[in-house]
Design an enzyme around this catalytic site. Structure first.
Site, PDB file in Angstrom:
ATOM      1  N   GLN A  33       0.622  -1.222   0.432  1.00  0.00           N
ATOM      2  CA  GLN A  33       0.532   0.007   0.275  1.00  0.00           C
ATOM      3  C   GLN A  33       0.687   1.189  -0.020  1.00  0.00           C
ATOM      4  OE1 GLN A  33      -3.931  -0.050   2.194  1.00  0.00           O
ATOM      5  NE2 GLN A  33      -2.750  -1.134   3.904  1.00  0.00           N
ATOM      6  N   LEU A  34       1.422   1.494   1.048  1.00  0.00           N
ATOM      7  CA  LEU A  34       2.859   2.402   0.980  1.00  0.00           C
ATOM      8  C   LEU A  34       3.767   2.547  -0.432  1.00  0.00           C
ATOM      9  CD1 LEU A  34       3.660   5.223   2.601  1.00  0.00           C
ATOM     10  CD2 LEU A  34       5.219   3.665   3.938  1.00  0.00           C
ATOM     11  N   ASP A  38      14.769  -9.167  -2.804  1.00  0.00           N
ATOM     12  CA  ASP A  38      14.692  -9.584  -0.690  1.00  0.00           C
ATOM     13  C   ASP A  38      15.148  -8.403  -0.070  1.00  0.00           C
ATOM     14  OD1 ASP A  38      14.046 -11.320   1.246  1.00  0.00           O
ATOM     15  OD2 ASP A  38      13.762 -12.822   0.742  1.00  0.00           O
ATOM     16  N   ILE A  39      14.741  -7.748   1.059  1.00  0.00           N
ATOM     17  CA  ILE A  39      15.565  -7.277   1.603  1.00  0.00           C
ATOM     18  C   ILE A  39      16.129  -8.259   3.265  1.00  0.00           C
ATOM     19  CG2 ILE A  39      14.246  -5.357   1.482  1.00  0.00           C
ATOM     20  CD1 ILE A  39      13.328  -5.468   4.200  1.00  0.00           C
ATOM     21  N   TYR A  94       6.852  -7.683   6.905  1.00  0.00           N
ATOM     22  CA  TYR A  94       5.938  -8.457   7.009  1.00  0.00           C
ATOM     23  C   TYR A  94       4.629  -7.929   8.016  1.00  0.00           C
ATOM     24  CZ  TYR A  94       4.674 -13.372   8.793  1.00  0.00           C
ATOM     25  OH  TYR A  94       3.399 -13.738   8.966  1.00  0.00           O
ATOM     26  N   THR A  95       3.476  -8.071   7.213  1.00  0.00           N
ATOM     27  CA  THR A  95       2.468  -7.406   7.988  1.00  0.00           C
ATOM     28  C   THR A  95       1.099  -8.052   8.125  1.00  0.00           C
ATOM     29  OG1 THR A  95       1.715  -6.743   5.737  1.00  0.00           O
ATOM     30  CG2 THR A  95       2.736  -5.001   6.592  1.00  0.00           C
ATOM     31  N   ASP A 126       2.276   1.306  15.314  1.00  0.00           N
ATOM     32  CA  ASP A 126       2.049   1.611  17.263  1.00  0.00           C
ATOM     33  C   ASP A 126       1.718   0.282  17.680  1.00  0.00           C
ATOM     34  OD1 ASP A 126       0.021   0.159  15.140  1.00  0.00           O
ATOM     35  OD2 ASP A 126      -1.460   0.881  16.114  1.00  0.00           O
ATOM     36  N   TYR A 183       4.074  -9.327  16.250  1.00  0.00           N
ATOM     37  CA  TYR A 183       4.324  -8.744  15.041  1.00  0.00           C
ATOM     38  C   TYR A 183       5.413  -7.352  15.555  1.00  0.00           C
ATOM     39  CZ  TYR A 183       3.097  -4.825  12.206  1.00  0.00           C
ATOM     40  OH  TYR A 183       2.697  -3.999  11.047  1.00  0.00           O
ATOM     41  N   TRP A 190      -3.356   1.115  11.595  1.00  0.00           N
ATOM     42  CA  TRP A 190      -4.492   1.199  10.571  1.00  0.00           C
ATOM     43  C   TRP A 190      -4.346   1.976   9.013  1.00  0.00           C
ATOM     44  CZ3 TRP A 190      -9.891   1.993  14.157  1.00  0.00           C
ATOM     45  CH2 TRP A 190      -9.483   1.825  15.431  1.00  0.00           C
TER      46      TRP A 190
HETATM   47  N1  NAP Z   1      -1.522  -1.911   6.682  1.00  0.00           N
HETATM   48  C1  NAP Z   1      -1.706  -1.484   8.189  1.00  0.00           C
HETATM   49  O1  NAP Z   1      -2.877  -1.110   8.628  1.00  0.00           O
HETATM   50  C2  NAP Z   1      -0.242  -0.624   8.843  1.00  0.00           C
HETATM   51  C3  NAP Z   1      -0.073  -0.185  10.587  1.00  0.00           C
HETATM   52  C4  NAP Z   1       0.743  -0.113  11.177  1.00  0.00           C
HETATM   53  C5  NAP Z   1       2.022   0.206  10.402  1.00  0.00           C
HETATM   54  N2  NAP Z   1       2.531  -0.172   9.711  1.00  0.00           N
HETATM   55  C6  NAP Z   1       3.920  -0.508   8.325  1.00  0.00           C
HETATM   56  O2  NAP Z   1       3.417   0.489   7.068  1.00  0.00           O
HETATM   57  C7  NAP Z   1       4.231   0.078   5.862  1.00  0.00           C
HETATM   58  C8  NAP Z   1       3.157  -0.069   4.767  1.00  0.00           C
HETATM   59  O3  NAP Z   1       2.668  -1.245   5.892  1.00  0.00           O
HETATM   60  P1  NAP Z   1       1.795  -1.656   4.609  1.00  0.00           P
HETATM   61  O4  NAP Z   1       0.738  -0.965   4.639  1.00  0.00           O
HETATM   62  O5  NAP Z   1       1.773  -0.797   2.786  1.00  0.00           O
HETATM   63  O6  NAP Z   1       2.456  -2.913   4.381  1.00  0.00           O
HETATM   64  P2  NAP Z   1       1.548  -4.065   2.896  1.00  0.00           P
HETATM   65  O7  NAP Z   1       0.380  -3.298   2.048  1.00  0.00           O
HETATM   66  O8  NAP Z   1       1.565  -5.465   3.498  1.00  0.00           O
HETATM   67  O9  NAP Z   1       3.194  -4.107   1.760  1.00  0.00           O
HETATM   68  C9  NAP Z   1       4.791  -4.404   2.370  1.00  0.00           C
HETATM   69  C10 NAP Z   1       5.342  -5.187   1.039  1.00  0.00           C
HETATM   70  O10 NAP Z   1       6.233  -5.722   0.911  1.00  0.00           O
HETATM   71  C11 NAP Z   1       6.745  -6.824   0.634  1.00  0.00           C
HETATM   72  N3  NAP Z   1       7.716  -7.860   1.331  1.00  0.00           N
HETATM   73  C12 NAP Z   1       7.447  -8.590   1.994  1.00  0.00           C
HETATM   74  N4  NAP Z   1       8.458  -8.886   2.923  1.00  0.00           N
HETATM   75  C13 NAP Z   1       9.715  -8.507   1.997  1.00  0.00           C
HETATM   76  C14 NAP Z   1      10.989  -8.805   1.508  1.00  0.00           C
HETATM   77  N5  NAP Z   1      11.737 -10.059   2.239  1.00  0.00           N
HETATM   78  N6  NAP Z   1      11.288  -7.784   0.856  1.00  0.00           N
HETATM   79  C15 NAP Z   1      11.192  -7.241  -0.412  1.00  0.00           C
HETATM   80  N7  NAP Z   1       9.866  -6.823   0.125  1.00  0.00           N
HETATM   81  C16 NAP Z   1       9.069  -7.296   1.065  1.00  0.00           C
HETATM   82  C17 NAP Z   1       5.389  -6.914   0.564  1.00  0.00           C
HETATM   83  O11 NAP Z   1       5.082  -8.138  -0.326  1.00  0.00           O
HETATM   84  P3  NAP Z   1       4.391  -9.908   0.160  1.00  0.00           P
HETATM   85  O12 NAP Z   1       2.786  -8.605  -0.754  1.00  0.00           O
HETATM   86  O13 NAP Z   1       4.272 -10.386  -1.946  1.00  0.00           O
HETATM   87  O14 NAP Z   1       4.618 -10.033   1.125  1.00  0.00           O
HETATM   88  C18 NAP Z   1       4.375  -5.959   0.120  1.00  0.00           C
HETATM   89  O15 NAP Z   1       4.728  -5.607  -1.224  1.00  0.00           O
HETATM   90  C19 NAP Z   1       4.951  -1.122   6.861  1.00  0.00           C
HETATM   91  O16 NAP Z   1       5.991  -1.279   7.755  1.00  0.00           O
HETATM   92  C20 NAP Z   1       3.930  -1.588   7.723  1.00  0.00           C
HETATM   93  O17 NAP Z   1       4.315  -2.093   9.379  1.00  0.00           O
HETATM   94  C21 NAP Z   1       1.230  -0.729   8.344  1.00  0.00           C
END
Ligand code: NAP
Length: 293
Positions: A11-12, A36-37, A61-62, A102, A125, A150
């Site tokens: 998403q981000l 792959d980080i 990893y979310t 959070d 997590y 969120w």
């Molecule tokens: N979503 C929420 O509600 C939420 C809340 C609080 C904080 N955050 C934080 O905000 C940030 C962005 O979240 P988001 O919602 O955009 O997350 P997201 O949609 O799950 O995106 C994370 C991306 O990282 C990729 N990824 C996973 N393992 C990886 C690896 N080993 N190497 C490289 N890329 C990898 C995922 O690929 P795959 O899909 O193929 O695994 C996915 O494209 C994250 O740090 C998250 O923890 C999110």
């Protein structure tokens, strides 16, 4: 300025790509299929080859509940991966912007959590995200760590899309009403990050490194968020009928991972100003975009 964005399909990551296009940046955006980080033997040559001026780590990893049984994978992506990136940033003397959550807090607070507040994650997590923050801080002083919460957007899977799907299928939705937090549009977070990058671009001595919070500005419950989604979706004609949204307690919706009861973040120290944080108006933007698709 050349920026490496990791996790670019999330998403981000997608919102960051939309927004960096409006600036004079050269962007290298990659997800796990290209970089792959967790694999330092791939990350090091990639970074040395592309020589970015800034790394933005949007990879994570979310899967909060799955992390309870997939700890090692969560550790690799949320701790080892950021450590790999931050170590390279230190070597190249470039900054890293790393996004966290959070869930590093205990969720028992009654006033908004400040960035310097005590951390006490209640889930695997949260533990792995906190360990990732520590690894970044240890590797390089040139870090900006942004905790958010969120997150929703027009991309990927998120609470907004789940509510729209359920609302189309059911007459009644039961949604947890005793967990409070702040919905955050990934596009607003991306704007905030890009603004920091733009400041770094014009000021080679940029020095506001540290840990910050960024989330939508009005706290609500998941029930309140669901009601807002459904009301706006009905108004926009995205839903044909309006289901009833009933409040339930966390104990009536058990999940493998413990959710914070209260995870409102204090964003007052955020290093750049003028970023949209009104999640209700951003929600309308997202719903309009979903309606067009
Ligand atoms: N979503 C929420 O509600 C939420 C809340 C609080 C904080 N955050 C934080 O905000 C940030 C962005 O979240 P988001 O919602 O955009 O997350 P997201 O949609 O799950 O995106 C994370 C991306 O990282 C990729 N990824 C996973 N393992 C990886 C690896 N080993 N190497 C490289 N890329 C990898 C995922 O690929 P795959 O899909 O193929 O695994 C996915 O494209 C994250 O740090 C998250 O923890 C999110």
């Amino acid at each position: 300025m050349k920026i490496l964005i990791t996790g670019s399909n999330g998403q981000l990551g997608r919102c960051l790509q939309d927004r960096t296009g409006h600036y004079d940046f050269e962007v290298v955006a990659v997800d796990v299929d290209k970089l792959d980080i967790t694999d330092q033997s791939a990350v090091a040559p990639f970074v040395h080859q592309h020589k970015p001026d800034l790394i933005i780590n949007a990879a994570a990893y979310t899967a909060v509940d799955k992390a309870e049984t997939e700890r090692e994978l969560a550790v690799q992506v949320n701790e080892v991966g950021p450590a790999n990136l931050a170590t390279l940033c230190a070597e190249l003397d470039i900054p890293i912007i790393h996004v966290s959550t959070d869930y590093v807090f205990d969720g028992l607070g009654i006033t908004p959590y400040r960035p310097e507040g005590c951390t006490a994650p209640q889930s695997v997590y949260g533990e792995t995200r906190l360990a990732g923050e520590s690894a970044v801080i240890l590797a390089t002083a040139k870090h900006v760590i942004i905790r958010t919460a969120w997150v929703f957007s027009e991309y990927g899977n998120n609470f907004v899309k789940t509510m729209l799907r359920l609302a189309a299928e059911r007459d009644t939705l039961t949604i947890v009403a005793d967990q409070y937090g702040c919905p955050t549009y990934a596009g607003d977070l991306a704007d905030a990050i890009v603004k920091i990058a733009a400041e770094m671009q014009v000021d080679s001595g940029w020095s506001k490194f540290g840990v910050y919070h960024f989330c939508g500005e009005e706290a609500t419950s998941w029930h309140g968020f669901a009601r807002a989604i459904i009301a706006q979706a009905c108004q926009l004609g995205l839903l044909e009928r309006k289901p009833v949204v009933l409040p339930i307690a966390t104990k009536d919706y058990p999940t493998p991972a413990t959710r914070p009861e209260y995870s409102v973040l204090d964003c007052s120290s955020f290093p750049v100003e003028g970023i949209e944080r009104n999640w209700q108006s951003s929600l309308e933007t997202v719903l309009e975009s979903l309606k067009r698709d």
